[in-house]
Motif scaffolding. Structure first.
Motif, PDB file in Angstrom:
ATOM      1  N   ASN A 213      43.699  31.024  35.448  1.00  0.00           N
ATOM      2  CA  ASN A 213      42.677  32.034  34.962  1.00  0.00           C
ATOM      3  C   ASN A 213      41.419  32.187  35.894  1.00  0.00           C
ATOM      4  O   ASN A 213      41.117  33.217  36.236  1.00  0.00           O
ATOM      5  N   LEU A 214      40.766  31.020  35.934  1.00  0.00           N
ATOM      6  CA  LEU A 214      39.580  31.149  36.751  1.00  0.00           C
ATOM      7  C   LEU A 214      39.837  31.153  38.203  1.00  0.00           C
ATOM      8  O   LEU A 214      38.893  31.820  38.960  1.00  0.00           O
ATOM      9  N   SER A 215      41.130  30.911  38.714  1.00  0.00           N
ATOM     10  CA  SER A 215      41.339  31.031  40.025  1.00  0.00           C
ATOM     11  C   SER A 215      41.444  32.388  40.406  1.00  0.00           C
ATOM     12  O   SER A 215      41.235  33.082  41.597  1.00  0.00           O
ATOM     13  N   SER A 216      41.889  33.236  39.163  1.00  0.00           N
ATOM     14  CA  SER A 216      42.094  34.717  39.473  1.00  0.00           C
ATOM     15  C   SER A 216      40.743  35.343  39.646  1.00  0.00           C
ATOM     16  O   SER A 216      40.706  36.575  39.892  1.00  0.00           O
ATOM     17  N   ASN A 217      39.720  34.914  38.943  1.00  0.00           N
ATOM     18  CA  ASN A 217      38.273  35.410  38.816  1.00  0.00           C
ATOM     19  C   ASN A 217      37.247  35.020  39.614  1.00  0.00           C
ATOM     20  O   ASN A 217      36.133  35.338  39.893  1.00  0.00           O
ATOM     21  N   LEU A 218      37.647  33.812  40.509  1.00  0.00           N
ATOM     22  CA  LEU A 218      36.631  33.034  41.108  1.00  0.00           C
ATOM     23  C   LEU A 218      37.313  32.756  42.705  1.00  0.00           C
ATOM     24  O   LEU A 218      38.299  32.589  42.696  1.00  0.00           O
TER      25      LEU A 218
END
Length: 434
Positions: A213-218
């Motif tokens: 999830n964080l990889s898709s937002n950062l």
């Protein structure tokens, strides 16, 4: 200041949030980068008090330069005990101080800054990087999980479905939301996605859904740890108080290791309750705590446990060696992120007594999500709750902690996920493929 060794062609500025474990982690990351990129100068900016401790006896990595910035505390200032008083004073001058120090470092080295590597707290680094037309890296020093009613379960983002609002750090969704520290957190939240990379001291197999999830937002969300497994010294830490030899005389998996870090100490009445629980359950223990706290122990506690060799209380231990000793069964901890990672790396379950910040969330994850330990019931030490916690940990098999230990060690192996992510980070920082 002069940089020795090979000719340098790049200049990286490192901005440190000078409190708690943040400076040590930033220096660890800087040393890893500096070792891998010997032609790059790394200027390390931190307050003088913190720098003095960090660089005392530091050897190697001649391409790291130390620069001191002001802590914002006036010479005649008298502390009045306000929450985060020193932090707020520093934050009031931080941006101006870093900008000033950068100009000095550029003059000293004759090299313009080519990249900013900063503590994730420093939202203003994005604006600085834009002005300088250079990339910036925001290092997140806590766990990925730390990015209403205390018992309300909320579906925050994938990977955090079981986290309670009450366990989020104060200043994020509750507490004084107008304080400089809270303002910093909210500004950070709005700017973190602009960073060219967001490295974190963790391994992606610990939180695969959250990492996704964080990889898709950062941009380039990179698990590059655990640092405690990648930066071990070749020689053992000095064991000043003969902790290892004492553990050698204990039975396998029978000892509780107790330590709350260098910043936190439970209040006096909790120390009494914890000590009484250890004696009540006849639990062997190794306890690292400052000498000033010895006076709070129950009368005769130190003498009794020392005489029958069931307990050893010292002001300092070589923690990595202790946690990896076969005698250790459980780690009684404050749940700080570094301690959690060290425990995972050693395969030791935890009993957590969190104090502030992300420790509450880390402890919740330890118990409810990763299932590698538990939080002390009620949030603080009572004799009854501590006895129950000790009895539970000593009577249960925590197979999950062994599985995570294996995954952590594989992540930092030469072809592991963390090692590959570090290569990506190095490319961002240096502007070239290693």
């Amino acid at each position: 200041m002069e940089v020795t060794g090979t000719v340098k062609n790049k200049h990286v500025a490192v901005f440190t949030f000078p409190y708690s474990s943040h400076p040590a982690l930033l220096l660890t990351l800087t040393r890893k980068l500096a070792s891998a990129a010997p032609t790059v100068v790394f200027s390390f900016f931190n307050i003088e008090k913190s720098n003095r401790v960090l660089f005392s006896g530091l050897s190697g990595c001649t391409n790291i330069l130390r620069y001191d910035v002001s802590d914002g505390i006036p010479d005649d200032y008298v502390f009045v005990g306000k929450p985060q008083e020193d932090v707020n004073l520093f934050l009031a001058v931080a941006e101006d101080e870093f900008r000033r120090a950068v100009r000095v470092a550029e003059i000293d080295t004759g090299l313009k800054i080519s990249c900013l590597v900063v503590d994730g707290f420093f939202w203003f680094a994005g604006d600085m990087a834009t002005e300088m037309n250079i990339p910036w890296v925001a290092f997140w020093t806590a766990g990925a999980c730390s990015a209403g009613p205390d018992e309300e379960i909320v579906d925050l983002i994938p990977g955090l479905e079981s986290v309670r609002l009450g366990d989020l750090p104060s200043g994020v969704v509750m507490g004084n939301l107008e304080s400089p520290f809270a303002t910093m957190l909210h500004k950070m939240g709005r700017t973190l996605a602009r960073a060219n990379a967001v490295p974190i001291n963790s391994f992606q197999e610990l939180d695969p859904d959250l990492t996704k999830n964080l990889s898709s937002n950062l941009n380039k969300f990179l698990n590059i740890g655990p640092f405690n497994l990648t930066t071990k010294e070749k020689t053992s830490e000095h064991d000043e108080y003969a902790c290892i030899s004492w553990l050698d005389n204990q039975k396998t998996r029978t000892v509780a290791y107790i330590c709350f870090g260098t910043v936190f100490t439970p209040p006096a009445h909790e120390l009494v309750e914890l000590a009484e629980a250890l004696e009540e359950t006849e639990t062997s223990f190794l306890w690292s705590i400052n000498k000033d706290s010895y006076k709070h122990f129950p009368k005769g506690f130190l003498e009794r446990t020392s005489a029958n060799e069931t307990g050893k209380v010292v002001p300092w231990v070589p923690q990595d060696q202790v946690l990896n000793h076969v005698a250790i069964r459980v780690f009684v901890t404050h749940g700080g992120w570094n301690s959690v990672l060290e425990s995972v790396g050693a395969g030791v379950p935890m009993i957590c007594r969190p104090f502030i910040g992300d420790q509450h969330m880390n402890s919740w994850m330890v118990e409810r999500v990763w299932e590698i330990g538990l939080r002390i019931q009620g949030g603080n030490f009572t004799k009854r709750a501590t006895c129950r916690a000790l009895e539970h940990v000593f009577s249960h098999s925590y197979k999950r902690i062994e599985a995570l230990k294996d995954l952590a060690h594989k992540a930092v192996a030469s072809n592991g996920s963390s090692s590959q992510n570090f290569k990506t980070l190095l490319e961002v920082v240096t502007g070239s493929t290693p």
